[in-house]
Structure formats: structure tokens, C-alpha cells
Design a protein around this motif. Structure first.
Motif, PDB file in Angstrom:
ATOM      1  N   LEU A 256      64.088  -6.394  89.580  1.00 43.11           N
ATOM      2  CA  LEU A 256      63.329  -4.753  90.186  1.00 43.11           C
ATOM      3  C   LEU A 256      63.673  -3.710  89.573  1.00 43.11           C
ATOM      4  O   LEU A 256      63.080  -2.993  89.187  1.00 43.11           O
ATOM      5  CB  LEU A 256      63.718  -4.952  91.952  1.00 43.11           C
ATOM      6  CG  LEU A 256      63.259  -6.258  92.443  1.00 43.11           C
ATOM      7  CD1 LEU A 256      63.542  -5.976  94.010  1.00 43.11           C
ATOM      8  CD2 LEU A 256      61.554  -5.967  92.621  1.00 43.11           C
TER       9      LEU A 256
ATOM     10  N   VAL B 277      60.554  -2.618  87.804  1.00 45.33           N
ATOM     11  CA  VAL B 277      59.787  -2.024  88.769  1.00 45.33           C
ATOM     12  C   VAL B 277      60.317  -0.545  88.937  1.00 45.33           C
ATOM     13  O   VAL B 277      59.391   0.235  89.349  1.00 45.33           O
ATOM     14  CB  VAL B 277      59.932  -2.751  90.144  1.00 45.33           C
ATOM     15  CG1 VAL B 277      59.155  -2.041  91.168  1.00 45.33           C
ATOM     16  CG2 VAL B 277      59.270  -4.181  89.929  1.00 45.33           C
ATOM     17  N   ILE B 278      61.437  -0.376  88.448  1.00 43.56           N
ATOM     18  CA  ILE B 278      61.992   1.120  88.605  1.00 43.56           C
ATOM     19  C   ILE B 278      62.123   1.849  87.488  1.00 43.56           C
ATOM     20  O   ILE B 278      61.678   2.806  86.859  1.00 43.56           O
ATOM     21  CB  ILE B 278      63.276   1.165  89.608  1.00 43.56           C
ATOM     22  CG1 ILE B 278      62.987   0.489  90.947  1.00 43.56           C
ATOM     23  CG2 ILE B 278      63.755   2.519  89.702  1.00 43.56           C
ATOM     24  CD1 ILE B 278      64.274   0.322  91.737  1.00 43.56           C
TER      25      ILE B 278
ATOM     26  N   LEU C 206      57.427   5.623  95.490  1.00 35.86           N
ATOM     27  CA  LEU C 206      57.897   4.834  96.688  1.00 35.86           C
ATOM     28  C   LEU C 206      59.272   4.674  96.596  1.00 35.86           C
ATOM     29  O   LEU C 206      60.015   4.588  97.445  1.00 35.86           O
ATOM     30  CB  LEU C 206      57.002   3.563  96.515  1.00 35.86           C
ATOM     31  CG  LEU C 206      55.557   3.549  96.818  1.00 35.86           C
ATOM     32  CD1 LEU C 206      55.008   2.135  96.872  1.00 35.86           C
ATOM     33  CD2 LEU C 206      55.319   4.184  98.304  1.00 35.86           C
ATOM     34  N   PHE C 207      59.919   4.227  95.387  1.00 39.72           N
ATOM     35  CA  PHE C 207      61.075   4.368  95.196  1.00 39.72           C
ATOM     36  C   PHE C 207      62.044   5.691  95.686  1.00 39.72           C
ATOM     37  O   PHE C 207      63.006   5.403  96.227  1.00 39.72           O
ATOM     38  CB  PHE C 207      61.753   3.909  93.871  1.00 39.72           C
ATOM     39  CG  PHE C 207      63.183   4.019  93.469  1.00 39.72           C
ATOM     40  CD1 PHE C 207      64.125   3.052  93.966  1.00 39.72           C
ATOM     41  CD2 PHE C 207      63.739   5.294  92.578  1.00 39.72           C
ATOM     42  CE1 PHE C 207      65.364   3.063  93.825  1.00 39.72           C
ATOM     43  CE2 PHE C 207      64.892   5.151  92.409  1.00 39.72           C
ATOM     44  CZ  PHE C 207      65.863   4.153  92.997  1.00 39.72           C
TER      45      PHE C 207
ATOM     46  N   GLN D  13      62.190   5.603  99.399  1.00 34.30           N
ATOM     47  CA  GLN D  13      63.086   4.769  99.997  1.00 34.30           C
ATOM     48  C   GLN D  13      64.595   4.991  99.609  1.00 34.30           C
ATOM     49  O   GLN D  13      65.321   4.884 100.495  1.00 34.30           O
ATOM     50  CB  GLN D  13      63.012   3.229  99.254  1.00 34.30           C
ATOM     51  CG  GLN D  13      63.897   2.140  99.394  1.00 34.30           C
ATOM     52  CD  GLN D  13      64.901   1.970  98.189  1.00 34.30           C
ATOM     53  OE1 GLN D  13      64.705   2.293  97.062  1.00 34.30           O
ATOM     54  NE2 GLN D  13      66.068   2.102  98.824  1.00 34.30           N
TER      55      GLN D  13
ATOM     56  N   ILE E 230      53.077   4.936  92.380  1.00 32.92           N
ATOM     57  CA  ILE E 230      53.640   3.429  92.699  1.00 32.92           C
ATOM     58  C   ILE E 230      54.177   2.876  91.224  1.00 32.92           C
ATOM     59  O   ILE E 230      53.255   2.947  90.191  1.00 32.92           O
ATOM     60  CB  ILE E 230      52.486   2.479  93.020  1.00 32.92           C
ATOM     61  CG1 ILE E 230      52.023   3.121  94.171  1.00 32.92           C
ATOM     62  CG2 ILE E 230      52.933   1.110  93.377  1.00 32.92           C
ATOM     63  CD1 ILE E 230      50.499   2.514  94.515  1.00 32.92           C
ATOM     64  N   PRO E 231      55.365   2.673  91.147  1.00 34.87           N
ATOM     65  CA  PRO E 231      56.473   2.668  92.088  1.00 34.87           C
ATOM     66  C   PRO E 231      57.352   3.743  92.131  1.00 34.87           C
ATOM     67  O   PRO E 231      58.135   3.927  93.056  1.00 34.87           O
ATOM     68  CB  PRO E 231      57.275   1.454  91.482  1.00 34.87           C
ATOM     69  CG  PRO E 231      57.179   1.550  89.983  1.00 34.87           C
ATOM     70  CD  PRO E 231      55.955   2.306  89.830  1.00 34.87           C
TER      71      PRO E 231
END
Length: 203
Positions: free
Chosen positions: A58, A62-63, A23-24, A27, A19-20
């Protein structure tokens, strides 16, 4: 104190890998799988992701930043880790070695993929769409490189998920770790199918 700092960094590295970053990855594979439905479906899915609120925030926080920390610290781990493969050759020792090898392969692949796609858009040279990926993958050598890179990234995530569960105290017993081996290998096979068939859809 140094030992505690190292342990904390490894726990953070493990967490960010799931995470993250993990998850990326999942996706990203799902969005790419829309290519199997044709160019319009792929571009609709890609544009939906691009239209997300606060997309730049994001992408950076987040990435990109978690990925950078995970990648750079992961390379450090890969080149400082000591393997028992030559002495024992047990299944988990093989997984230990493959985790480091696929980590390096994934690092190379991600740098190249970002340069070939996102950076070209930033430089105003191209647009990320179905045709862009189709042109890249029309080269058999590049297709092979992408397949190897995608499978390596998925293995690194799936096997890293197994380690994550131990690091964070989720699978403590030998039995739970054995079950988790089957679960994570199933995740590897399923996501590999999704990733490879998506790449072939661009060809």
C-alpha cells in the motif's frame, strides 16, 4: 497526438491528487488528530495503521508512486503554467496562482517530513511516535514550518478538488462550480482546523 497525451497526463495528475493522495492526506490528518487525546491514543491509532495487511504494498503502490507522479508532474505544471493574475486578478486567477505556490510548498514540506520521520526509522535512528513529533515541534521555527506545510497541503488538496470536478466533467455549469467553491473552501477550513490543532497537541 501531443495535445491528447498532455490532456491525459493532466487528467491522471488530477485524479491521483484526489484518489489516492487526497484520501491519504485526510486519513493522515485524522490519525494525527488522536494526539489531542494524548500519547497513548495517538500511538494506538498509528500502530493500527502500521498493522494493516499488505502495508508495504500500500505504501509503495497506493501512496508513494502516485504521490511521486503527482508531485513531479505538478512541479512541471507549476513552472510552465501562465498566470492571468497581473491582467485580471479575478478570484479564480488567485486560486490558480495559489494552487501552484502551495504545490511547491507542499512538495518541499513532504520531502522534509518524510526525511525527518519515515527515513529516520528506515535508517534505524528513531521511532515514529508521539515523543518524536513532540521533539520536532518543540522548536518554534519547526512548528511554524509544519503549520505552513500542513495548511498549504490542505489548500492544495481542497482547491485541487475543485479543479478535479471540472476536469472530470462533474461540475459543468457555472452554478455548480460556484457551489463547489463553497464546498471545497469548507473542506479546506475543516481539515485545516483538524491539522493545526493536531500539531498543537504535540507541543
Amino acid at each position: 497526438m501531443a495535445g491528447n497525451s498532455e490532456f491525459s497526463k493532466r487528467k491522471l495528475h488530477s485524479l491521483l491528487g484526489v484518489i489516492p493522495v487526497g484520501l491519504f492526506l485526510t486519513q493522515h490528518l485524522i490519525v494525527n488528530s488522536f494526539a489531542k487525546r494524548g500519547p497513548e491514543a495517538f500511538e494506538a491509532a498509528a500502530h493500527f495503521m502500521e498493522a494493516l495487511p499488505a502495508r508495504i504494498f500500500l505504501e509503495i503502490f497506493v501512496i508513494a508512486l502516485p504521490l511521486l507522479f503527482h508531485a513531479i508532474y505538478g512541479v512541471y505544471i507549476a513552472f510552465t503554467a501562465k498566470s492571468n493574475l497581473g491582467r485580471f486578478g479575478f478570484f479564480r486567477n488567485w486560486m490558480f496562482v495559489l494552487q501552484r505556490v502551495t504545490g511547491i510548498l507542499t512538495f518541499i514540506f513532504v520531502v522534509w517530513h518524510v526525511w525527518e520521520t519515515r527515513m529516520q526509522v528506515a535508517l534505524g535512528n528513531d521511532t515514529v511516535d508521539f515523543n518524536m513529533m513532540a521533539e520536532i515541534l518543540s522548536n518554534p521555527a519547526m512548528l511554524a514550518f509544519y503549520i505552513i506545510g500542513v495548511v498549504a497541503a490542505i489548500f492544495h488538496f481542497a482547491n485541487g478538488l475543485w479543479t478535479f470536478c471540472i476536469t472530470w466533467g462533474i461540475t459543468v455549469s457555472k452554478r455548480s462550480q460556484q457551489i463547489n467553491t463553497y464546498v471545497t473552501m469548507a473542506i479546506f477550513l475543516i481539515l485545516s482546523y483538524v491539522g493545526v490543532t493536531a500539531l498543537l497537541a504535540f507541543v
